[in-house]
Scaffold this active site. Structure first.
Site, PDB file in Angstrom:
ATOM      1  N   LYS A   1       0.928  -1.161   0.201  1.00  0.00           N
ATOM      2  CA  LYS A   1      -0.082  -0.070   0.030  1.00  0.00           C
ATOM      3  C   LYS A   1       0.984   1.227   0.034  1.00  0.00           C
ATOM      4  O   LYS A   1       2.090   0.999   0.236  1.00  0.00           O
ATOM      5  CB  LYS A   1      -0.837   0.163   1.271  1.00  0.00           C
ATOM      6  CG  LYS A   1      -0.177   0.011   2.632  1.00  0.00           C
ATOM      7  CD  LYS A   1      -1.071  -0.323   3.722  1.00  0.00           C
ATOM      8  CE  LYS A   1      -0.282  -0.231   4.938  1.00  0.00           C
ATOM      9  NZ  LYS A   1      -1.167  -0.980   6.015  1.00  0.00           N
TER      10      LYS A   1
ATOM     11  N   TYR B   1      15.190  30.486   6.555  1.00  0.00           N
ATOM     12  CA  TYR B   1      14.289  31.288   7.140  1.00  0.00           C
ATOM     13  C   TYR B   1      14.218  31.579   8.630  1.00  0.00           C
ATOM     14  O   TYR B   1      14.510  30.428   9.241  1.00  0.00           O
ATOM     15  CB  TYR B   1      12.754  30.481   6.632  1.00  0.00           C
ATOM     16  CG  TYR B   1      12.761  30.822   5.070  1.00  0.00           C
ATOM     17  CD1 TYR B   1      12.532  31.960   4.572  1.00  0.00           C
ATOM     18  CD2 TYR B   1      12.474  29.555   4.396  1.00  0.00           C
ATOM     19  CE1 TYR B   1      12.381  32.126   3.158  1.00  0.00           C
ATOM     20  CE2 TYR B   1      12.167  29.715   3.163  1.00  0.00           C
ATOM     21  CZ  TYR B   1      12.266  30.946   2.646  1.00  0.00           C
ATOM     22  OH  TYR B   1      11.954  30.896   0.953  1.00  0.00           O
TER      23      TYR B   1
HETATM   24  C1  LIG Z   1      -0.133  -1.859   6.897  1.00  0.00           C
HETATM   25  C2  LIG Z   1      -0.978  -2.985   7.362  1.00  0.00           C
HETATM   26  C3  LIG Z   1      -0.080  -4.152   7.456  1.00  0.00           C
HETATM   27  C4  LIG Z   1       1.590  -4.192   7.364  1.00  0.00           C
HETATM   28  O1  LIG Z   1       2.055  -3.614   8.907  1.00  0.00           O
HETATM   29  P1  LIG Z   1       3.732  -3.782   8.790  1.00  0.00           P
HETATM   30  O2  LIG Z   1       3.740  -3.229  10.154  1.00  0.00           O
HETATM   31  O3  LIG Z   1       4.356  -2.612   7.926  1.00  0.00           O
HETATM   32  O4  LIG Z   1       4.132  -4.907   8.673  1.00  0.00           O
HETATM   33  C5  LIG Z   1      -0.530  -5.520   7.870  1.00  0.00           C
HETATM   34  N1  LIG Z   1      -1.832  -5.558   8.076  1.00  0.00           N
HETATM   35  C6  LIG Z   1      -2.854  -4.627   7.877  1.00  0.00           C
HETATM   36  C7  LIG Z   1      -4.499  -4.582   8.168  1.00  0.00           C
HETATM   37  C8  LIG Z   1      -2.180  -3.194   7.837  1.00  0.00           C
HETATM   38  O5  LIG Z   1      -3.155  -2.107   7.626  1.00  0.00           O
END
Ligand SMILES: *Cc1c(COP(=O)(O)O)cnc(C)c1O
Length: 393
Positions: free
Chosen positions: A40, A270
């Protein structure tokens, strides 16, 4: 890298060999469970398609995404593996979800019925649904006492839909001594027992994110959903040792754009938040907060700015990071003068010295995830490492 030279003096290198290595480490760690790679948010900033391909080539069995569009992009790129959408989506996305053979997650009756309607409209049968149970995260999922009703509803929607898996998500797996994880797993196991008693034993069960995959053998089940570990970043300091074999896949690099002397008593950037106590030399680096380098990285209270690496040595950022540039004090390198075009490493290694995304995160009071996800689209990704030719397709 000669062919794909970035168009500006700032870029991120994505080491697809590191992703393959990390998936390999995870596979061996969690066997006989398998690994689904979470890609994702554009593969946590690494590029979803290249990360997904590298993970699948290294033996991951499936991928996970947050959004339907993210799954569609993977399918459009030719990825044929199972792709799980991790939560319920807007109903108007269900056509695409089904057309692109993405695997839906469901936890409400309303959504499950909408899914069945959309599947029926396409003459689909046996669409696998992953049922998500909330065992304590309080984010999404059906509560344990709602599982029986939802399972009955799903059963009533056969043969259009069928139960493909049951899963949950752990809230505190990066703190292995915290009691929450065993408690969540106990709740989850009670739900699974109840489902078996109802005659609805799920073909697949999953519960572990990266931290749980590393630290909780009891959470590994059919497969683990590994995100951050695939990218070679520790999920949290509580599991740093267990993540020690992983290799960071992203490095963030730039080139010095200008070098000049500054006099003691002058200020920089800045707000003039940094005053030079001594005559020194500064280098301007052409990457800034619009690229995901946080503005306050150089001016946290009571400490010198975060370091970058130049000539393999740590040099502090001085003054606030601006939208497109920041300034580094390179006075300590006067023995080996810095020149325009010299490489600057913001995250990554140079001549044996290393800066991790988690070092930034620690300074900023956040986690490595937010750092790599925050590297913006303006930063060109350059693919390196074994398999780079394939992943760059
Ligand atoms: C993002 C997510 C993961 C992955 O988590 P990590 O800590 O990056 O391994 C797994 N399960 C769900 C439901 C998630 O939203």
């Amino acid at each position: 890298m000669t062919a794909a030279r970035p168009h500006r003096w700032a870029w991120a290198e994505i080491d697809v060999g590191a992703i393959a290595h990390n998936v390999d480490v995870l596979r061996h760690t969690v066997a006989p469970a398998s690994v689904w790679a979470v890609v994702k948010a554009n593969g946590y900033g690494h590029g979803a398609v290249r990360a997904g391909r590298a993970a699948l080539d290294a033996g991951a069995d499936g991928l996970c995404v947050a959004l339907v569009d993210e799954g569609v992009a993977l399918r459009t790129a030719g990825i044929d593996a199972p792709i799980l959408v991790l939560s319920e989506q807007p109903i108007d996305q269900l056509g695409d979800l089904l057309a692109y053979r993405l695997t839906p997650t469901a936890y409400t009756e309303r959504y499950t019925r909408a899914l069945a309607d959309a599947a029926l409209a396409r003459d689909l049968v046996d669409v696998d649904v992953h049922l998500k149970v909330d065992t304590g995260m309080q984010r999404v999922g059906v509560t344990p006492d709602g599982v029986a009703t939802l399972v009955a509803a799903l059963d009533g929607l056969a043969p259009t839909l069928r139960l493909g898996a049951v899963f949950t998500h752990l809230a505190v797996a990066d703190e292995p001594d915290h009691p929450a994880t065993p408690e969540q797993l106990a709740v989850f196991d009670r739900v699974l027992d109840e489902m078996v008693a109802l005659g609805a034993e799920p073909p697949l069960v999953h519960a572990a994110n990266s931290a749980a995959a590393l630290a909780f053998p009891a959470a590994r089940r059919s497969f683990v959903r590994a995100g951050i570990a695939v990218y070679g970043i520790s999920p949290g300091h509580g599991v740093d040792e267990l993540a020690a074999e992983l290799h960071p896949a992203m490095s963030l690099r730039a080139r010095v754009a200008l070098v000049k002397p500054v006099a003691a008593g002058s200020h920089v950037s800045y707000g003039w938040r940094h005053r030079f106590e001594h005559d020194t030399t500064v280098a301007t680096v052409p990457i800034g907060y619009a690229d995901g380098v946080p503005r306050r990285l150089g001016t946290l209270p009571d400490r010198p700015g975060a370091d970058v690496l130049i000539h393999g040595r740590r040099c502090p950022i001085v003054g606030v990071v601006t939208m497109d540039q920041f300034v580094v004090d390179v006075g300590q390198l006067d023995g080996a003068p810095v020149e325009v075009g010299d490489e600057v490493v913001l995250i990554g290694s140079q001549d044996g010295e290393q800066i991790l995304a988690t070092e930034w995160a620690d300074r900023l009071g956040t986690i490595g995830y937010e750092i790599v996800c925050g590297i913006s689209e303006r930063v060109e990704r350059v693919v390196v490492g074994v398999g780079a030719g394939d992943a760059a397709r």
